[in-house]
Design a protein around this motif. Structure first.
Motif, short mmCIF file in Angstrom:
data_model
loop_
_atom_site.label_atom_id
_atom_site.label_comp_id
_atom_site.label_asym_id
_atom_site.label_seq_id
_atom_site.Cartn_x
_atom_site.Cartn_y
_atom_site.Cartn_z
N ILE A 1 0.87 4.39 -2.66
CA ILE A 1 0.18 5.77 -2.33
C ILE A 1 1.59 6.65 -2.60
O ILE A 1 1.37 7.72 -3.21
N PRO B 1 -7.94 13.46 -0.29
CA PRO B 1 -7.10 12.32 -0.03
C PRO B 1 -7.36 11.10 -0.61
O PRO B 1 -6.53 10.34 -1.18
N LYS B 2 -8.72 10.84 -1.20
CA LYS B 2 -9.12 9.63 -2.21
C LYS B 2 -8.26 9.68 -3.05
O LYS B 2 -7.76 8.58 -3.80
N LEU C 1 0.61 -1.39 0.05
CA LEU C 1 -0.06 -0.03 -0.21
C LEU C 1 0.73 1.32 -0.04
O LEU C 1 0.55 2.16 -0.85
N PHE D 1 -5.40 7.63 -3.05
CA PHE D 1 -5.65 5.96 -3.21
C PHE D 1 -6.22 5.48 -4.40
O PHE D 1 -6.80 4.38 -4.63
N ASP D 2 -5.95 6.27 -5.59
CA ASP D 2 -6.42 5.96 -6.78
C ASP D 2 -5.46 4.87 -7.57
O ASP D 2 -4.90 5.46 -8.48
N PHE D 3 -5.60 3.81 -7.30
CA PHE D 3 -4.70 2.86 -7.95
C PHE D 3 -5.46 1.28 -7.65
O PHE D 3 -6.39 1.32 -7.14
N GLU D 4 -5.07 0.59 -8.79
CA GLU D 4 -5.69 -0.77 -8.91
C GLU D 4 -4.95 -1.52 -7.61
O GLU D 4 -3.91 -1.30 -7.06
#
Lengths: 83, 83
Positions: free
Chosen positions: B11, B66-67, B7, B70-73
């Motif tokens: 990030i 903030p999202k 993670l 986290f924008d990844f597969e």
């Protein structure tokens, strides 16, 4: 404005919403994460300091992408780095 | 699989991508967050333990929700809570 306090409230609300949508109880989350159900309740109302690790425990227990926990209206421009 | 290590790598990559898109340097981020630019570099390569507080400093310095960080597969189903 207090960024982290506000943020925890918003994330807590998302945890609660997703849990309800999943038909999971706070006891289910306790079983899956090892976090006491009374503590789960406090996280959901934003009364506990969230760490990234705890956040990921919730994502895993709820079986959602972590970004789902950040899916709320939030204007980062209102907040300064220091806060 | 190591959830938190993976993670942090994802990030960190997002921080780097958004920073480049914003035409911000690691020095700019140091100025805005107080995090030494050499440390910023380590966060971007996933070599530092991220806290929610640090994550929000980056979101604020990059001026993104903030999202976005986290924008990844990411397939949460591959990870177990314990990891």
């Amino acid at each position: 404005m207090e960024l982290n306090a506000d943020l925890q409230k918003y994330i807590g609300k998302r945890i609660s919403e997703i849990r309800s949508k999943n038909n999971q109880t706070q006891q289910d989350i306790e079983f899956l994460t090892g976090i006491d159900s009374a503590e789960v309740s406090k996280y959901e109302s934003g009364k506990r300091n969230l760490t990234l690790k705890t956040l990921m425990k919730f994502a895993s227990a709820l079986q959602v992408h972590p970004k789902e926990l950040f899916d709320f209206e939030f204007d980062i421009k209102k907040y300064r780095v220091e806060e």
